[in-house]
Each structure stands twice: as structure tokens, then as C-alpha cells.
Design an enzyme around this catalytic site. Structure first.
Site, PDB file in Angstrom:
ATOM      1  N   GLY A 233       6.709   1.874   9.017  1.00  0.00           N
ATOM      2  CA  GLY A 233       6.438   3.305   9.128  1.00  0.00           C
ATOM      3  C   GLY A 233       7.548   4.127   8.524  1.00  0.00           C
ATOM      4  N   PHE A 234       8.791   3.882   8.982  1.00  0.00           N
ATOM      5  CA  PHE A 234       9.985   4.519   8.433  1.00  0.00           C
ATOM      6  C   PHE A 234       9.975   6.036   8.598  1.00  0.00           C
ATOM      7  CE2 PHE A 234       8.756   1.031   5.358  1.00  0.00           C
ATOM      8  CZ  PHE A 234       9.381   0.035   6.082  1.00  0.00           C
ATOM      9  N   ARG A 614      25.673  -2.559  24.173  1.00  0.00           N
ATOM     10  CA  ARG A 614      25.363  -3.935  24.553  1.00  0.00           C
ATOM     11  C   ARG A 614      24.328  -4.523  23.609  1.00  0.00           C
ATOM     12  NH1 ARG A 614      22.912  -5.986  30.385  1.00  0.00           N
ATOM     13  NH2 ARG A 614      23.195  -8.223  30.029  1.00  0.00           N
ATOM     14  N   LEU A 616      21.230  -6.548  22.855  1.00  0.00           N
ATOM     15  CA  LEU A 616      20.062  -7.004  23.610  1.00  0.00           C
ATOM     16  C   LEU A 616      19.454  -8.264  22.998  1.00  0.00           C
ATOM     17  CD1 LEU A 616      18.325  -3.581  24.374  1.00  0.00           C
ATOM     18  CD2 LEU A 616      19.879  -4.896  25.830  1.00  0.00           C
ATOM     19  N   ASN A 617      19.355  -8.284  21.670  1.00  0.00           N
ATOM     20  CA  ASN A 617      18.828  -9.465  20.975  1.00  0.00           C
ATOM     21  C   ASN A 617      19.551  -9.576  19.644  1.00  0.00           C
ATOM     22  OD1 ASN A 617      17.277 -11.202  19.237  1.00  0.00           O
ATOM     23  ND2 ASN A 617      15.568 -11.013  20.666  1.00  0.00           N
ATOM     24  N   THR A 620      17.152  -9.840  16.410  1.00  0.00           N
ATOM     25  CA  THR A 620      16.492  -8.616  15.932  1.00  0.00           C
ATOM     26  C   THR A 620      17.516  -7.622  15.400  1.00  0.00           C
ATOM     27  OG1 THR A 620      16.459  -7.688  18.176  1.00  0.00           O
ATOM     28  CG2 THR A 620      14.505  -8.895  17.444  1.00  0.00           C
ATOM     29  N   GLU A 692      18.423   2.649  12.539  1.00  0.00           N
ATOM     30  CA  GLU A 692      18.675   3.351  11.278  1.00  0.00           C
ATOM     31  C   GLU A 692      20.137   3.312  10.840  1.00  0.00           C
ATOM     32  OE1 GLU A 692      15.930   7.101  11.233  1.00  0.00           O
ATOM     33  OE2 GLU A 692      16.181   6.461  13.310  1.00  0.00           O
TER      34      GLU A 692
END
Length: 725
Positions: A233-234, A614, A616-617, A620, A692
Site C-alpha cells: 500500500g505504502f 523493544r 518484537l520480532n 519482520t 518507515e
């Protein structure tokens, strides 16, 4: 101790995507669906004087051709609709490529062929299409969503005039288009005349629901928007565009579902873009490089119908310690399609700011990294408040060490490798992240499996996975026992997946709901006479992998599944927790090579270090860095939209002429480093919005590396070969 949060966890939706099971907007098959195809105007400004639809209506398969005479009058005062006008409401033409009719037919091919048979006649008016042509009429537009277009701190003019060192430079960038691989698509289904369902390529299903409800005069509860997956989408899919309104109206008029899938060329005029901009930045500094003044003027494209400014200059007045700052964002009205946010809108201003700092570093003989460290801001420059969690200095240190920055040859144009000049460049990266109100529902079923429901969206960044991780940890369940459902307005409401806001907005509510479910199950367990844990104090019960146990006597245990089966019904909690917006930071280091004869540029190595709060993954997050670097390469070296100044037509509205990076353009090595320090100011487990940020400095670092390689300073993107020959 967390089991899943922070780990390199694979995407839970990965199998669905690679096997084709994931259903995107255009994939939904509704019985009886017709296909819509937009007819676009071919003049830039004027009036539609005649529209001959007879030949199109006679084509095979055509059900109807709708024009301004058929369309309802839409009320877009509520919701989120960016254009200052709605097409097909009257005969006025505001820009080339404006929708003037819609053909509805039995197949997509029939609708497209018939659209070519619609004949339009116009009265034309003079037009203006470039910032340069209109810059004498630039003015200060009103604030957009409360964000001012002028910021003043101290006395920048006086400080600049008295500065021992001054720098005055101008920078430009052309229009850019989002170009997600999935085109915009809408399938509209009416139930009677007052209930509407949309299968939509949307980054903001609740926003779309509210906008469509207002446009058609419906109660919000009578509109349902469904978008379980998004193919990129961006920013372009975060707002409602005309094709969605027109498709919904056509479906109501036809009495049958209508699906519209925009072509690539139609997206270039109908779904927003990053506007053309010109910038002048003036720096004042001491001979040691400490900034005393920043004056930053931007002129960007507005349109004849709206005054929205999308390329913010927040970094200029927040990133570095400087007592005297004056930032202005001016606009010029052009006869162009409406712009929109495009991923990392802050990048436009940072291109000028960070390039000018590199130029200043060479002017005074200070290393570019040291110059930034000398101007490090430890407090909010506008409020004086100390940051709750900022570790940009750690990013500088980690990135420079990994890259080997201190081994850099300071003189530009002297490092060669065969036929290539080799240069190293760096830049600071930062981006604001937002917060939208969000609720989350967590249900633990009688089978011991959990369902997390949020009307947020997964725009390809791993939202399904991270939400599942957080919920699994909060309930102490295996990840395989958690299912996350997104992208449907019947779920607990959430905001747009934009402004890097999804994680900071949604995670606090998911975590709270899941913890409340765990607490509720423990309460049920210790009150259940049939449970081995009956009578155990609730604070003594521990959980692990879906099992409950007495910490004082681990032999006494139960399972979520057995507890809920005896209970006879699921446990469900909906929670809403507000977070606060903030900033994410990073530093990027780039190696670029420039062929000495042909001028082509290769980016061969990138190191990025980031303060994301922090982690989280980790997987990703690294994926976001790879995407950000690739996007920055496109911004720096190839992306630009060309507009014919005579006709107003976009002359490269496809991916064969609007070039974007491919695998061959990506560097063979991208290192992504993370500080991993929770931000105490974030209610989202200490995590910040990040998506971003890893774009914002890449183009600058490439430009700075090109200067270091060749001694030639480029101030206008893209840095194409002709500028280096």
C-alpha cells in the site's frame, strides 16, 4: 520470561501467501458480479461538453455506462477522502486522467474494450503543471491535521547572519508514485438499498467504512469493509479514492455486485503520489560544526482543489540540537491529480537536511559522523522535555563499528577498485510513529485455542505474526494455538495501518486482552471444585504452554482446554489501551561504486542500526530494513514520474518506464542491527513504530557515498547516469 516476543519467528500467514490461499481484494468471488472499468478524461483543465456513450452501450456484454448524470451526489465531509472534489458529479475537469464515466459489463475485458468506445468532447483552459512554473505564487497553506507548515524557534535569521560558518544549498525531487504490486481493487455488494459490503484493498477498513457510510448517507453499522490481506500500500491505500465511491454507486444502480480493478496507468492519476518538491536549506554553525541556525524552505505541489501538504519537515526542527530554527512548507497550486502520503513522507525533508550536513562536514573538515554526534539532541528541541527512550548514539556506534567507518579515507575521489570509484556515505534516520485508538478481542475457546480479533490490517509487514506472538506470550500458549483475525469492520475497531502506527496502536490492547483472559481462566480454575487447583490462591498459579500449575506444588496442574470444557463456554475479553506517538531512530552506512566511464552506480554494502524500542520480532524487523533499503535505492537512483507539460499526461505510467529496484539492484549484503532497549514511554511492551524509518536516510547516504567516491555533489534525485558522465 518471554518465549516468543523478540525472537526470529516465521510468519504465521506465510504458507497461505506462498500457496495462494491468501485472499486479496480482487480474489473474492461473488455470484453475479459485474466488472467496472473507468473512462478517464484526456485534458488537463476545462469542461466536458459532450459524452457519447451509444457505441459503448452497444458493445457485447455491456450492462450500463454511468456518467455524471447517473451518479448520486456524494457527501465526503465525514471520513477520510483527500481529493478536494469528487469526479463524475459535474462536467468540470480538474486534471488529466480524471474519471468521467464507468462502463459495467459481464467481463473485465468487455468493460475495458467498451470504455475505449466512449467519446468525449471538451472545452480546454490554460494549465500549470510544474513547481518551477508556479513558484512565484507559492504561499503558506493552513495546517493539515493540526501539523503546522511553519515552525520558528529562536531567531534563525540573526543567528545565520552572525554564524562563523554558513552553507546555502538547494535540492529537488520529482513526483513519485507508490506502485504496490497489488493494484487497487473494490468489489461492492449491496443487500437491499441500505446495506453495503466492500471487499477492498485498504490499509484502513474502519476509515473506509466511515467514509462510505457518510458518502451514501448510511449508518456506519450498515457498511462492512473486508481486507484480510494487502499486496502493498505504502500510503496509497490508506484513504478512499474516487474509484471506490463510483464502484459502490454503480453496484447500487445496477442491482448487482460490481468489481473494479484499476490498471497500473489508472493508478498513476487516481490514487495519489509523492508530490514534486524544491527545497532550500541554510545552515549556520561554529567552526567546530555545532549548529547555531537552520533555515529550511520547501515548495511543494498542491492542487487547484486541495491544500494538503504531505512531505513534513519534522526532522529539521527535532533531530538535532539547534537553538535557532525556521522551517516553512510552502505550496503552489497546480492542475495535477491530488497527492498523498507516500511511505516515509519525512524522507523528502531529510534528503535536504542530511545532505546539507554532509556538505557542511566537508566544508569545515569534520567527519560526517562526528558532526552529527556534536549536534546530538538529548531533549525534545521544541518542548525541552527529556526523551523517554532514545538510543540514536548507540545506533551511530553500532553501525559505524560494523561498517568499519573509522577506516574511511576522508578525501573524496581517491578510492578505486578497477574501473569503479568507491565511496562511503552515511546518514541519520528518523521517523515519527503515530497512535490510533484500537481495541482488541481475545477469545479462549473450549478447545483451549485462542482467537485474537482486531479491525486492523496486515499490509505485508507481519502484523498477523507479531499479534499472535504477543497474545501467545500473554496467555502462555503455544503459537500454534493462537489464530489472529484482521481486516474486517465487524471486529473490534482499530485505526489506519499508516504512520508506522500499527504495532504501537494495537499491541497494548492485544496484550491487555490476552492477560485479562489468562487472569479470568485462573479465576475460573481455582473456583472449580473439579479442578486439581481448586482453592489455590490465584497469585500462586503459573501458566506455561497452555497448562496451569501451583507454583508451590507443581504436581497440582490443569490445562486451559480442560478448564474451559468443564466451564462449558469460551472466555472472551475486549480491551482498549491508549499509547502515545513518538520517534524511532537509526543510522545507515552505505558503500556505493561509480563506474568511471559509464557513470552507473551500484550499492554494494549497507549497514543499518536502529533504535526500535523493544524488538518484537527480529525477522519482520529485518524484513522492513531490506524493504527500506530497496525503497531508498529506488528513490536515489531511478524513480521519477514524467509529466508532459503540454498535455498534462503522465508519460511513464507503468513499470516498464517508471523504474523501481529489482533483485539485481539490491546490495549483496544488508546488515540490520537493533539496540533492543524497551522505551518506557511506550505502552506497547516498550516497542516503537518502525516500518518507515529504515527508508529515510538511504537515498541521502547513497548521494553522500557518490560524492565521496567521485567528488561530485548531486542535489537532485534521482542520481541518474547522465548526471555523473
Amino acid at each position: 520470561m518471554s518465549k516468543l516476543v523478540g525472537r526470529d519467528v516465521a510468519r504465521v500467514d506465510g504458507r497461505a501467501k506462498v500457496t495462494g490461499a491468501a485472499t486479496y481484494a480482487a480474489d473474492h468471488q461473488i455470484t453475479g458480479t459485474l466488472f467496472g472499468f473507468l473512462v478517464l478524461g484526456t485534458i488537463t483543465r476545462g469542461e466536458l461538453t459532450d459524452l457519447d456513450t451509444a457505441e459503448a452501450k452497444a458493445m457485447p456484454g455491456v450492462v450500463a455506462v454511468y456518467t455524471h448524470a447517473d451518479m448520486p451526489r456524494f457527501d465526503v465531509s465525514e471520513g477520510f477522502y483527500l481529493k478536494g472534489f469528487v469526479p463524475m458529479q459535474d462536467t468540470t475537469i480538474h486534471h488529466n486522467g480524471q474519471p468521467i464515466a464507468m462502463v459495467v459489463a459481464a467481463t473485465f475485458e468487455q468493460a475495458r474494450e467498451a470504455a475505449d468506445r466512449v467519446r468525449a468532447t471538451y472545452r480546454t483552459e490554460p494549465h500549470v503543471l510544474s513547481v518551477t512554473a508556479a513558484r512565484d505564487d507559492a504561499y503558506l497553506p493552513p495546517p493539515m491535521f493540526g501539523e503546522p507548515n511553519e515552525v520558528t524557534r529562536g531567531d534563525a535569521a540573526a543567528a545565520l547572519a552572525s554564524a562563523p560558518v554558513r552553507l546555502d544549498r538547494s535540492y529537488t525531487a520529482p513526483t513519485h508514485h507508490h506502485n504496490p504490486i497489488e493494484p487497487h481493487a473494490t468489489t461492492a455488494v449491496w443487500d437491499g438499498d441500505d446495506r453495503l459490503t466492500l471487499f477492498e484493498s485498504s490499509q484502513a477498513v474502519v476509515t473506509f467504512r466511515d467514509t462510505l457510510a457518510g458518502a451514501f448517507g448510511l449508518a456506519a453499522g450498515n457498511v462492512r469493509v473486508i481486507a484480510p490481506y494487502l499486496g502493498g500500500g505504502f500510503g496509497t491505500k490508506g484513504v478512499v479514492w474516487p474509484h471506490t465511491l463510483i464502484t459502490a454507486a454503480a453496484a447500487r444502480l445496477a442491482g448487482r455486485p460490481v468489481k473494479t480493478v484499476l490498471t497500473r496507468a489508472q493508478m498513476f492519476t487516481g490514487t495519489g503520489h509523492r508530490t514534486e518538491f524544491q527545497q532550500r536549506i541554510r545552515l549556520g554553525a561554529g567552526r567546530d560544526g555545532r549548529l547555531t541556525a537552520i533555515v529550511h524552505d520547501t515548495i511543494a505541489q498542491l492542487t487547484a482543489t486541495d491544500e494538503n501538504m504531505f512531505n513534513s519537515s519534522i526532522a529539521t526542527h527535532t533531530l538535532y540540537a539547534c537553538p535557532n530554527v525556521h522551517v516553512r512548507q510552502l505550496g503552489v497550486r497546480l492542475d495535477m491529480p491530488t497527492g498523498a502520503w507516500m511511505r516515509s513522507p519525512d524522507m523528502s525533508a531529510q534528503f535536504a537536511l542530511e545532505t546539507s550536513l554532509d556538505e557542511l562536514s566537508y566544508q569545515i573538515g569534520v567527519d560526517p559522523l562526528d558532526l552529527r554526534l556534536r549536534n546530538y539532541a538529548r531533549t525534545d528541541q521544541n518542548t525541552g522535555d527529556r526523551f523517554t527512550g532514545k538510543h540514536l548514539d548507540d545506533c551511530y556506534r553500532m553501525g559505524a563499528e560494523k561498517f568499519g567507518w573509522r577506516r574511511r579515507e576522508r578525501r573524496p575521489g581517491v578510492t578505486r577498485d578497477g574501473d569503479e570509484y568507491v565511496g562511503w556515505g552515511m546518514a541519520t534516520e528518523t521517523h515519527t510513529y503515530g497512535n490510533f485508538p484500537a481495541s482488541a478481542g481475545v477469545t479462549l475457546g473450549v478447545d483451549g485455542a485462542a482467537r485474537v480479533a482486531v479491525a486492523s490490517q496486515d499490509i505485508g509487514t507481519g502484523t498477523y505474526t507479531v499479534i499472535s506472538q504477543v497474545a501467545a506470550d500473554a496467555m502462555d500458549l503455544p503459537l500454534a494455538r493462537v489464530t489472529t483475525v484482521l481486516g474486517d469492520t465487524i471486529l473490534p475497531p482499530a485505526g489506519s495501518s499508516s504512520i508506522s502506527s500499527t504495532m504501537p496502536s494495537v499491541i497494548p490492547s492485544v496484550d491487555k486482552a490476552a492477560r485479562d483472559v489468562r487472569a479470568a481462566v485462573i479465576k475460573i480454575t481455582v473456583a472449580d471444585r473439579r479442578s486439581p487447583l481448586h482453592g489455590v490462591p490465584a497469585d500462586r498459579v503459573t501458566t506455561s504452554d497452555g497448562r496451569l500449575a501451583d507454583s508451590a506444588d507443581p504436581s497440582r496442574s490443569d490445562t486451559y482446554r480442560d478448564v474451559l470444557r468443564r466451564h462449558g463456554k469460551p472466555v472472551e475479553v475486549i480491551a482498549t489501551v491508549e499509547n502515545t506517538p513518538g520517534h524511532t531512530y537509526g543510522a545507515v552506512f552505505v558503500e556505493a561504486r561509480v563506474h568511471r566511464r559509464y557513470g552507473n552506480v551500484r550499492v554494494t554494502r549497507v549497514v543499518g542500526a536502529y533504535d526500535v524500542g523493544r524488538v518484537l520480532n527480529r525477522r519482520t524487523l529485518r524484513s522492513q530494513v531490506i524493504g527500506g533499503v530497496t525503497w531508498g535505492i529506488g528513490y536515489a537512483l531511478m524513480e521519477h514520474t514524467l509529466v508532459d507539460q503540454a498535455s498534462g499526461r503522465i508519460v511513464n505510467p507503468n513499470l516498464s518506464t517508471y523504474l523501481v529496484p529489482v533483485n539485481a539492484d539490491a546490495p549483496p549484503r544488508i546488515d540490520a542491527l537493533f539496540v533492543d532497549e524497551p522505551d518506557p514511554g511506550s505502552a506497547g511492551l516498550g516497542a516503537k513504530g518502525f516500518g518507515e524509518t529504515p527508508i529515510t536516510g538511504v537515498a541521502v547516504a547513497i548521494g553522500n557515498a557518490i560524492f565521496h567516491a567521485t567528488g561530485r555533489r548531486l542535489r537532485d534525485v534521482p542520481f541518474t547516469q547522465d548526471k555523473l558522465l
